[in-house]
Design a protein around this motif. Structure first.
Motif, mmCIF file in Angstrom:
data_model
loop_
_atom_site.group_PDB
_atom_site.id
_atom_site.type_symbol
_atom_site.label_atom_id
_atom_site.label_comp_id
_atom_site.label_asym_id
_atom_site.label_seq_id
_atom_site.Cartn_x
_atom_site.Cartn_y
_atom_site.Cartn_z
ATOM 1 N N THR A 124 6.908 2.960 -7.703
ATOM 2 C CA THR A 124 5.661 2.988 -8.475
ATOM 3 C C THR A 124 5.744 4.061 -9.555
ATOM 4 O OG1 THR A 124 4.835 4.325 -6.644
ATOM 5 C CG2 THR A 124 4.057 2.062 -6.774
ATOM 6 N N LEU A 125 6.268 5.229 -9.174
ATOM 7 C CA LEU A 125 6.387 6.311 -10.153
ATOM 8 C C LEU A 125 7.440 5.958 -11.215
ATOM 9 C CD1 LEU A 125 6.107 9.462 -7.826
ATOM 10 C CD2 LEU A 125 4.326 8.385 -9.204
ATOM 11 N N SER B 109 10.726 6.654 -5.725
ATOM 12 C CA SER B 109 9.465 5.918 -5.623
ATOM 13 C C SER B 109 9.372 4.885 -6.755
ATOM 14 C CB SER B 109 8.291 6.899 -5.700
ATOM 15 O OG SER B 109 7.106 6.176 -5.995
ATOM 16 N N TYR C 290 -6.511 -1.883 -6.246
ATOM 17 C CA TYR C 290 -5.359 -2.780 -6.354
ATOM 18 C C TYR C 290 -5.752 -4.213 -6.023
ATOM 19 C CZ TYR C 290 -3.083 1.729 -5.480
ATOM 20 O OH TYR C 290 -2.702 3.042 -5.534
ATOM 21 N N ARG D 224 1.705 -6.275 -7.587
ATOM 22 C CA ARG D 224 0.533 -5.404 -7.441
ATOM 23 C C ARG D 224 0.026 -5.058 -8.828
ATOM 24 N NH1 ARG D 224 0.367 0.767 -5.468
ATOM 25 N NH2 ARG D 224 0.810 1.031 -7.702
ATOM 26 N N ASN E 146 -3.136 0.060 0.367
ATOM 27 C CA ASN E 146 -2.298 -0.015 -0.814
ATOM 28 C C ASN E 146 -1.047 -0.763 -0.366
ATOM 29 O OD1 ASN E 146 -0.619 0.378 -2.971
ATOM 30 N ND2 ASN E 146 -0.529 2.601 -2.841
ATOM 31 N N TRP F 216 2.636 0.806 1.624
ATOM 32 C CA TRP F 216 2.794 1.756 0.513
ATOM 33 C C TRP F 216 4.276 2.135 0.417
ATOM 34 C CZ3 TRP F 216 2.469 7.624 0.816
ATOM 35 C CH2 TRP F 216 2.641 8.179 -0.468
ATOM 36 N N VAL F 217 4.783 2.143 -0.816
ATOM 37 C CA VAL F 217 6.226 2.251 -1.076
ATOM 38 C C VAL F 217 6.930 3.421 -0.387
ATOM 39 C CG1 VAL F 217 6.118 1.074 -3.300
ATOM 40 C CG2 VAL F 217 5.740 3.526 -3.236
ATOM 41 N N SER F 218 6.210 4.494 -0.127
ATOM 42 C CA SER F 218 6.905 5.709 0.325
ATOM 43 C C SER F 218 7.139 5.790 1.839
ATOM 44 C CB SER F 218 6.130 6.952 -0.120
ATOM 45 O OG SER F 218 6.255 7.101 -1.514
ATOM 46 N N TYR G 141 -7.859 5.879 0.842
ATOM 47 C CA TYR G 141 -8.778 5.041 0.034
ATOM 48 C C TYR G 141 -10.142 4.872 0.697
ATOM 49 C CZ TYR G 141 -4.642 4.217 -2.716
ATOM 50 O OH TYR G 141 -3.524 4.412 -3.503
ATOM 51 N N SER H 116 0.545 -0.267 -13.439
ATOM 52 C CA SER H 116 1.519 -0.069 -12.350
ATOM 53 C C SER H 116 1.077 1.031 -11.390
ATOM 54 C CB SER H 116 2.904 0.217 -12.927
ATOM 55 O OG SER H 116 2.924 1.430 -13.642
ATOM 56 N N VAL H 117 1.028 2.267 -11.852
ATOM 57 C CA VAL H 117 0.814 3.358 -10.879
ATOM 58 C C VAL H 117 -0.625 3.354 -10.364
ATOM 59 C CG1 VAL H 117 0.126 5.183 -12.493
ATOM 60 C CG2 VAL H 117 1.406 5.790 -10.443
ATOM 61 N N GLY H 118 -0.796 3.751 -9.104
ATOM 62 C CA GLY H 118 -2.126 3.804 -8.507
ATOM 63 C C GLY H 118 -2.730 5.174 -8.717
ATOM 64 N N LYS I 102 1.032 12.601 0.357
ATOM 65 C CA LYS I 102 2.456 12.265 0.473
ATOM 66 C C LYS I 102 3.191 13.387 1.211
ATOM 67 C CE LYS I 102 4.794 9.962 -2.940
ATOM 68 N NZ LYS I 102 5.301 9.826 -4.329
ATOM 69 N N LYS J 277 -7.444 10.306 -4.795
ATOM 70 C CA LYS J 277 -8.040 9.017 -5.174
ATOM 71 C C LYS J 277 -9.559 9.115 -5.279
ATOM 72 C CE LYS J 277 -3.815 7.699 -4.409
ATOM 73 N NZ LYS J 277 -2.825 7.177 -5.288
HETATM 74 N N1 GLU Z 1 0.060 5.873 -4.546
HETATM 75 C C1 GLU Z 1 0.233 5.591 -5.918
HETATM 76 C C2 GLU Z 1 0.837 4.226 -6.092
HETATM 77 O O1 GLU Z 1 1.074 3.552 -5.123
HETATM 78 C C3 GLU Z 1 0.942 6.703 -6.650
HETATM 79 C C4 GLU Z 1 2.417 6.596 -6.798
HETATM 80 C C5 GLU Z 1 3.186 7.165 -5.665
HETATM 81 O O2 GLU Z 1 2.782 8.181 -5.101
HETATM 82 O O3 GLU Z 1 4.218 6.553 -5.325
HETATM 83 O O4 GLU Z 1 1.017 3.801 -7.193
#
Ligand code: GLU
Ligand code: PMP
Length: 405
Positions: A23-24, A21, A332, A378, A182, A132-134, A214, A44-46, A108, A246
């Motif tokens: 963001t992490l 990930s 964001y 972001r 996101n 969203w990245v994941s 959200y 950076s991180v949400g 997640k 959140k």
């Molecule tokens: N959802 C948050 C983000 O986009 C947390 C990080 C993650 O779960 O990837 O930053």
């Protein structure tokens, strides 16, 4: 016999296909630099900067002292499932039975269970970008194919019915919707969701995954609506995913939940029973307290995000070369930095731009490429107003270096 120890460490192809990930990863790097004494502002991180409200923490302490330290039912405690059912009635006008609810270790994890339960090799999942990245990597982990539908600022980063229709094939299994989004912070209106729903109604094999995480961080297009509200005929074809991370500042507690057709929820539960079992018992009790308790904390945090948003977006809009659309919600903003790229200074894309900001301004943000939208960044404003003011001052100062050619 010669021994090649590398052979024993050959990894599965599914792991080779994905990346960690981003963001992490970026947030971890910011934390590392802070530990080295650098005054990095981490945008950076949400993750809400607020602490979990005290009544929720108190409930976790009570739960611990009452000895709620054992396995619970795989799909969650009766109490939390009932609280989730009541939440759906109260906030969304949706009616579920207990066998239509699964509690998991964060939203997640709910997504991971859903993809594992539904996807076969070669199946396609439609993901509007920026995303969203994941989502894409989790789809790949299940041997399926992410189908990315690109959107841009001129369409408020929202997928049109025509683009959705064009992306559907006979392999499409799932369409993901995340509103408010996101990373863009923009939300679909009821009419826009209805138009997307009308397209999906024509394709009976497609399921919708509605990521409502959200929901409560919304200040435009209120009240919140999801695709079932806009298109009730899709009730049996939608899995709604949400969680407490959140809305209640509970990211570390790891509680998310899914609601949908009993058959799909049962399959997701089966996957969970063979992987994590139940989510942590104490976290479940805390999440129940969050959902059942006084909801004032939710609107107080939302109002704080809105005030920070208003300050930050107005400031970013003053920076020459940056294009920033006000968000409808989340924490964001997703400006374009295309006008700030400067090859003569070695900054040719958003990844180099992010690196530049970290090195020159000690500001951590996430490059748009991580969300499928290059030449954007972001910025998370789930941080104090003081941090944001300092970040804006640093940005103004540092970005001047890019605009002087
Ligand atoms: N959802 C948050 C983000 O986009 C947390 C990080 C993650 O779960 O990837 O930053
Ligand atoms: N969906 C979106 C769009 C998110 O931004 C996040 C934040 N990580 C999640 C799902 C998952 O949240 P969690 O696992 O903390 O419930």
């Amino acid at each position: 016999m010669t021994m090649n120890k590398d052979l024993a460490q050959t990894l599965a192809q599914r792991v080779e296909r994905i990346k960690p990930s981003p963001t992490l990863a970026i947030s971890a790097r910011a934390t590392e630099l802070q530990a080295q004494g650098k005054k990095v502002i981490n945008l950076s991180v949400g993750e809400p900067d607020f602490d979990t409200p005290q009544p929720i923490k108190d409930e976790a302490i009570r739960s611990l002292q009452a000895g709620h330290t054992k396995y619970t039912a795989v799909d969650g405690t009766k109490g939390l499932k009932q609280a989730v059912i009541q939440k759906f009635e109260r906030d969304n006008g949706l009616h579920y039975q207990p066998n239509q609810i699964l509690i998991s270790c964060g939203a997640k994890h709910s997504f991971y269970n859903l993809f594992s339960a539904l996807l076969n090799a070669g199946d396609e999942v439609i993901i509007p970008a920026p995303y969203w990245v994941s989502y894409p990597d989790m789809v790949k982990l299940c041997d399926a194919e992410p189908v990315i539908v690109k959107t841009d600022r001129s369409e408020s980063f929202k997928m049109s019915p025509a683009k959705l229709a064009a992306a559907i094939t006979n392999k499409t299994r799932i369409v993901i919707l995340n509103s408010p989004s996101n990373p863009t912070g923009l939300a679909y209106t009821r009419e826009e969701l209805k138009a997307l729903g009308d397209v999906i109604l024509e394709h009976p094999a497609i399921l919708i995954a509605s990521d409502d995480i959200y929901e409560h961080n919304l200040w435009k297009h209120i009240p919140f609506v999801n695709i079932i509200n806009a298109c009730p005929a899709l009730f049996d074809r939608c899995v709604v995913i949400n969680g407490v991370s959140k809305a209640y500042a509970m990211t570390g507690w790891r509680i998310g939940y899914a609601a949908g057709p009993a058959k799909i929820i049962a399959a997701m539960k089966k996957v969970q029973s063979q992987s994590t079992s139940n989510p942590a018992s104490l976290s479940q009790d805390a999440a129940q307290a969050a959902l059942e308790g006084d909801q004032t904390c939710v609107s107080e945090m939302r109002d704080a995000y809105k005030a920070r948003h208003d300050y930050l977006v107005a400031a970013l809009q003053q920076i020459p070369g940056m294009i920033c659309t006000p968000s409808d919600g989340t924490f964001y903003t997703f400006p374009s930095i295309e006008g700030l790229l400067n090859p003569s200074k070695g900054i040719t894309n958003d990844v180099e731009f992010a690196e530049f900001l970290l090195n020159e301004a000690d500001i951590a943000i996430v490059p748009g490429t991580a969300f499928g939208a290059p030449n954007h960044i972001r910025i998370t404003y789930a941080t104090s107003m003081d941090n944001l003011k300092e970040a804006v001052a640093r940005l103004q100062h540092t970005l001047e270096k890019l605009t002087t050619r």
